[in-house]
Design a protein around this motif. Sequence first.
Motif: not given
Length: 320
Positions: A102-106, A110-112, A134-140
């Motif tokens: 998939d073109p998105r980073p992991a 996960i967020i999407d 990293l998921t939490l850092r991007e979108e807590p």
Amino acid sequence: MTLRKVIFDTDPGVDDAMALLFLHHAPEVELAGITTTFGNGTIDQTTFNALYIAERFGIAAPVARGAGAPLVGAAMAPPDFVHGRNALGDVALPAQLRARADPRPAYRFIIDAVRAAPHEISIVAVGRMTNLALTLREEPGIASLVKEIVVMGGAFGIAGVQGNVTPAAEANIIGDPEAADEIAAADWPITFVGLDVTQKTRMSTDFLADLAEKSGESGHFVWDISRFYEAFHQAGGVSSIYVHDSSAVAYFLKPELFTTRSGAIRVSTDGITRGMTVQKPDTLSYPPGAWDGRPSHRVCTSVDSDGLLDLYRSTLIEAR
């Protein structure tokens, strides 16, 4: 039957591959995605391995490439003495694949995925916890939308169990202790399936041979990739392979096989205890300290090993 949606966060890895097939063949599961991380191999190798398994076994879930290094510092060298140079027991792998990541980073995948199905998606994480951090850092705020997280990681000292990389630390946690401590600070429901229970369940040579005979291509693949892995265990004086990552899948599928204890969790990020996981049980009181204000999570303290093995065996055989 309503299917249970799950993202499998993984670093395939012999036991990761075995756990992925366990999830893939479970009839009640919809595999919503596979996210990769460094660990048992480099991120290039683990992503290739995930794509290979998906292509070979017709797994429709997208594969998203994840973190290639921990939050702090460089990645540890892959344990090729455990999983082989290609992390799949050195079985022959193709030079190229048709499948593409998939073109998105992991973390973005996960967020999407979670935003598209709030409160429906669980995450079974059996590698370093970097993608989750990293998921939490991007979108807590995403933590409140995840149904549950099951982590294969840690060693909580139950019945004297210690780490498998140092006396203090288990491999998935010491690979990125900062990430593990960050995810344990978040208010999403986490269950840690640590060495305390994963080393109590073992697959013997006879068990694996029976799978190879009775569960078709998946069983043959499990047999092939586990030859190197079993030899490592035998060289260390263990006559059968520990069931690490598949124990986390078993908890997700059938949590009644396990006993758990609740409490706040910290992960040491310094000194000789780096990577140590410590729980403050909810049933005990202590003076104010570093665990205060952190959410309560579950830690597995015991397991019905026979029931777990029966579940794995029946899942693969019935899927044939």
